[in-house]
Write a protein that holds these residues in place. Structure first.
Motif, PDB file in Angstrom:
ATOM      1  N   VAL A 123       8.377  15.294 -39.670  1.00 25.70           N
ATOM      2  CA  VAL A 123       9.780  15.612 -40.799  1.00 25.70           C
ATOM      3  C   VAL A 123       9.595  16.053 -41.891  1.00 25.70           C
ATOM      4  O   VAL A 123      10.810  16.697 -42.703  1.00 25.70           O
ATOM      5  N   ALA A 124       8.973  15.783 -42.619  1.00 29.51           N
ATOM      6  CA  ALA A 124       8.504  15.737 -44.141  1.00 29.51           C
ATOM      7  C   ALA A 124       8.822  17.277 -44.158  1.00 29.51           C
ATOM      8  O   ALA A 124       8.110  18.002 -45.133  1.00 29.51           O
ATOM      9  N   LEU A 125       8.092  17.834 -42.991  1.00 30.46           N
ATOM     10  CA  LEU A 125       7.827  19.870 -43.416  1.00 30.46           C
ATOM     11  C   LEU A 125       9.361  19.866 -42.422  1.00 30.46           C
ATOM     12  O   LEU A 125       9.885  20.854 -41.782  1.00 30.46           O
ATOM     13  N   ALA A 126      10.162  20.008 -43.494  1.00 28.50           N
ATOM     14  CA  ALA A 126      11.808  19.926 -43.622  1.00 28.50           C
ATOM     15  C   ALA A 126      12.317  21.643 -43.740  1.00 28.50           C
ATOM     16  O   ALA A 126      12.909  21.677 -42.596  1.00 28.50           O
ATOM     17  N   ASP A 127      11.359  22.071 -44.315  1.00 27.31           N
ATOM     18  CA  ASP A 127      12.151  24.016 -44.011  1.00 27.31           C
ATOM     19  C   ASP A 127      11.663  24.560 -42.795  1.00 27.31           C
ATOM     20  O   ASP A 127      10.378  24.163 -42.422  1.00 27.31           O
ATOM     21  N   PRO A 128      12.952  24.669 -42.150  1.00 27.37           N
ATOM     22  CA  PRO A 128      12.275  24.883 -40.468  1.00 27.37           C
ATOM     23  C   PRO A 128      11.694  26.571 -40.732  1.00 27.37           C
ATOM     24  O   PRO A 128      10.246  26.915 -40.074  1.00 27.37           O
ATOM     25  N   MET A 129      11.375  26.846 -42.313  1.00 21.22           N
ATOM     26  CA  MET A 129      10.464  27.956 -42.006  1.00 21.22           C
ATOM     27  C   MET A 129       9.419  27.330 -42.072  1.00 21.22           C
ATOM     28  O   MET A 129       8.771  28.805 -42.088  1.00 21.22           O
ATOM     29  N   THR A 130       8.908  26.724 -42.291  1.00 22.78           N
ATOM     30  CA  THR A 130       7.238  26.210 -42.753  1.00 22.78           C
ATOM     31  C   THR A 130       6.996  25.907 -40.952  1.00 22.78           C
ATOM     32  O   THR A 130       6.023  26.782 -40.640  1.00 22.78           O
ATOM     33  N   VAL A 131       8.005  26.698 -39.894  1.00 22.04           N
ATOM     34  CA  VAL A 131       6.872  26.556 -38.479  1.00 22.04           C
ATOM     35  C   VAL A 131       6.832  27.564 -38.292  1.00 22.04           C
ATOM     36  O   VAL A 131       6.611  28.685 -36.743  1.00 22.04           O
ATOM     37  N   ALA A 132       7.393  28.752 -39.215  1.00 20.58           N
ATOM     38  CA  ALA A 132       7.730  30.297 -38.472  1.00 20.58           C
ATOM     39  C   ALA A 132       6.712  31.267 -38.416  1.00 20.58           C
ATOM     40  O   ALA A 132       6.166  31.724 -37.570  1.00 20.58           O
ATOM     41  N   PRO A 133       4.780  31.005 -39.043  1.00 17.06           N
ATOM     42  CA  PRO A 133       3.924  31.539 -38.740  1.00 17.06           C
ATOM     43  C   PRO A 133       3.824  30.580 -38.200  1.00 17.06           C
ATOM     44  O   PRO A 133       2.618  31.967 -36.625  1.00 17.06           O
ATOM     45  N   LEU A 134       3.765  29.733 -36.976  1.00 21.20           N
ATOM     46  CA  LEU A 134       3.121  28.939 -36.200  1.00 21.20           C
ATOM     47  C   LEU A 134       3.693  29.562 -34.663  1.00 21.20           C
ATOM     48  O   LEU A 134       3.207  30.192 -33.669  1.00 21.20           O
ATOM     49  N   ALA A 135       5.134  29.578 -34.921  1.00 16.18           N
ATOM     50  CA  ALA A 135       6.347  29.473 -33.667  1.00 16.18           C
ATOM     51  C   ALA A 135       5.848  31.484 -33.762  1.00 16.18           C
ATOM     52  O   ALA A 135       5.759  32.090 -32.149  1.00 16.18           O
ATOM     53  N   GLU A 136       5.539  32.689 -34.403  1.00 16.91           N
ATOM     54  CA  GLU A 136       5.810  34.256 -34.866  1.00 16.91           C
ATOM     55  C   GLU A 136       4.319  33.814 -34.222  1.00 16.91           C
ATOM     56  O   GLU A 136       3.797  35.178 -32.709  1.00 16.91           O
ATOM     57  N   LEU A 137       3.415  33.231 -34.074  1.00 15.78           N
ATOM     58  CA  LEU A 137       2.232  33.337 -33.640  1.00 15.78           C
ATOM     59  C   LEU A 137       1.419  33.439 -32.130  1.00 15.78           C
ATOM     60  O   LEU A 137       0.847  33.594 -31.568  1.00 15.78           O
ATOM     61  N   PHE A 138       2.568  32.217 -31.865  1.00 17.07           N
ATOM     62  CA  PHE A 138       2.429  31.590 -30.035  1.00 17.07           C
ATOM     63  C   PHE A 138       3.169  32.367 -29.282  1.00 17.07           C
ATOM     64  O   PHE A 138       2.304  32.975 -28.338  1.00 17.07           O
ATOM     65  N   ASP A 170      12.362  34.116 -30.886  1.00 22.06           N
ATOM     66  CA  ASP A 170      13.033  34.733 -31.503  1.00 22.06           C
ATOM     67  C   ASP A 170      13.215  33.984 -33.017  1.00 22.06           C
ATOM     68  O   ASP A 170      12.591  32.752 -32.428  1.00 22.06           O
ATOM     69  N   LEU A 171      12.620  35.042 -33.786  1.00 19.89           N
ATOM     70  CA  LEU A 171      12.424  33.735 -35.337  1.00 19.89           C
ATOM     71  C   LEU A 171      13.332  33.110 -36.085  1.00 19.89           C
ATOM     72  O   LEU A 171      13.374  33.123 -37.306  1.00 19.89           O
ATOM     73  N   SER A 172      15.006  33.180 -35.529  1.00 18.39           N
ATOM     74  CA  SER A 172      15.917  32.785 -36.551  1.00 18.39           C
ATOM     75  C   SER A 172      15.602  31.609 -37.081  1.00 18.39           C
ATOM     76  O   SER A 172      15.051  30.862 -36.124  1.00 18.39           O
ATOM     77  N   PRO A 173      17.058  30.878 -37.981  1.00 16.64           N
ATOM     78  CA  PRO A 173      16.605  29.567 -38.901  1.00 16.64           C
ATOM     79  C   PRO A 173      17.026  29.057 -37.938  1.00 16.64           C
ATOM     80  O   PRO A 173      16.357  27.291 -37.434  1.00 16.64           O
ATOM     81  N   GLU A 174      17.583  28.768 -37.028  1.00 16.13           N
ATOM     82  CA  GLU A 174      18.662  28.362 -35.894  1.00 16.13           C
ATOM     83  C   GLU A 174      17.159  28.183 -34.966  1.00 16.13           C
ATOM     84  O   GLU A 174      17.113  27.092 -34.090  1.00 16.13           O
ATOM     85  N   SER A 175      17.160  29.054 -34.488  1.00 18.08           N
ATOM     86  CA  SER A 175      16.161  29.116 -33.362  1.00 18.08           C
ATOM     87  C   SER A 175      14.621  28.078 -33.899  1.00 18.08           C
ATOM     88  O   SER A 175      13.887  27.202 -33.396  1.00 18.08           O
ATOM     89  N   LEU A 176      13.908  28.345 -35.000  1.00 20.01           N
ATOM     90  CA  LEU A 176      12.892  27.591 -35.849  1.00 20.01           C
ATOM     91  C   LEU A 176      13.548  26.358 -36.130  1.00 20.01           C
ATOM     92  O   LEU A 176      12.493  25.423 -35.703  1.00 20.01           O
ATOM     93  N   ALA A 177      14.853  25.545 -36.428  1.00 18.47           N
ATOM     94  CA  ALA A 177      15.085  24.479 -36.122  1.00 18.47           C
ATOM     95  C   ALA A 177      15.036  23.778 -35.227  1.00 18.47           C
ATOM     96  O   ALA A 177      14.931  22.486 -34.440  1.00 18.47           O
ATOM     97  N   ILE A 178      15.033  24.583 -33.678  1.00 17.55           N
ATOM     98  CA  ILE A 178      15.376  23.872 -32.536  1.00 17.55           C
ATOM     99  C   ILE A 178      13.537  23.208 -31.997  1.00 17.55           C
ATOM    100  O   ILE A 178      13.814  22.766 -31.752  1.00 17.55           O
ATOM    101  N   LEU A 179      12.969  24.467 -32.525  1.00 16.98           N
ATOM    102  CA  LEU A 179      11.692  24.071 -32.396  1.00 16.98           C
ATOM    103  C   LEU A 179      10.508  22.976 -33.352  1.00 16.98           C
ATOM    104  O   LEU A 179      10.084  21.742 -32.889  1.00 16.98           O
TER     105      LEU A 179
END
Length: 244
Positions: A99-114, A196-205
């Protein structure tokens, strides 16, 4: 000068962090452009503006440089985990860390690499090693709170050894479960959203990662069943009426 938990950060450490970030960023850019296995250490070094020798001061291979993206996210989560109260249940700390990693963009590199490494056996192995590293880090963090974890009631002799074994089993089983839930969340997200790396998609992740911790905390009680529809609930009465 910026500080960390141990005090001021030296200029040398700042430079090392900047070089590591340059290597990681260049690696991810080449991965986007060429795909896994289609660029070399020399390509990364040139893109990062460093020598080949400097690259090997930080990473042992292109795969290790790619996996550093996953390591970066997991290390950030572990840092948040260690900041939680020592007497807080481990699962609650894990959930709060995400939860502390509040900004969905924080997970963007992880999601893109995946997404970029799906279907590549060599990269799958590197990713597995990164998650295994995270498991060991969670075990270490849990031990920092209690050297032997939750303990059973102990007596003397062999019973004491059994208690210690149970504590170690608890910590390792829990750490492995936390990591498995995280990997499951990544799989579900990719099946649902693809690359999909949109903010909406990253919020879902991000929410799936948090929800996976909730499932673990509830003992995998399972999703609630949908209530029967009016039509289905009326069928038994209809059949009874036909019999009469």
């Amino acid at each position: 000068m910026p500080t960390d938990a141990g005090g001021p950060v030296s200029r040398r450490e700042l430079n090392k962090a900047a070089t590591r970030q340059a290597i990681t960023g260049s690696t991810l850019a080449l991965l986007r452009q060429h795909g896994p296995g289609n660029f070399t250490v020399e390509d990364i070094a040139e893109a990062a503006g460093i020598s080949r020798r400097t690259f090997f001061n930080y990473f042992s291979s292109t795969e290790a440089a790619i996996a550093s993206v996953t390591h970066g996210f997991l290390d950030s989560a572990l840092e948040q985990f260690r900041r939680r109260p020592a007497d807080e249940p481990i699962l609650e700390s894990a959930r709060a860390a995400l939860v502390a990693l509040a900004d969905p963009m924080t997970v963007a590199p992880l999601a893109e690499l995946f997404g970029l490494t799906q279907g590549n056996p060599l990269m799958a192995r590197s990713e597995l090693e990164a998650w295994d590293h995270c498991t060991e880090q969670i075990v270490a963090a849990a031990r920092e709170r209690s050297p032997q974890g939750p303990r059973t009631e102990q007596g003397t002799g062999s019973e004491q050894g059994t208690g210690a074994d149970q504590g170690e089993l608890y910590v390792r089983a829990l750490a492995g479960s936390v990591v498995s839930c995280g990997k499951a969340a990544m799989d579900v997200w990719f099946r649902r959203c693809g690359p999909d790396l949109s903010p909406e998609s990253l919020a879902i992740l991000r929410q799936l990662l948090i929800d996976s911790m909730g499932l673990l905390g509830s003992g995998f009680a399972g999703p609630a069943s949908d209530p029967p529809s009016d039509e289905s609930s009326a069928k038994p009465s209809t059949r009874n009426a036909e019999r009469s």
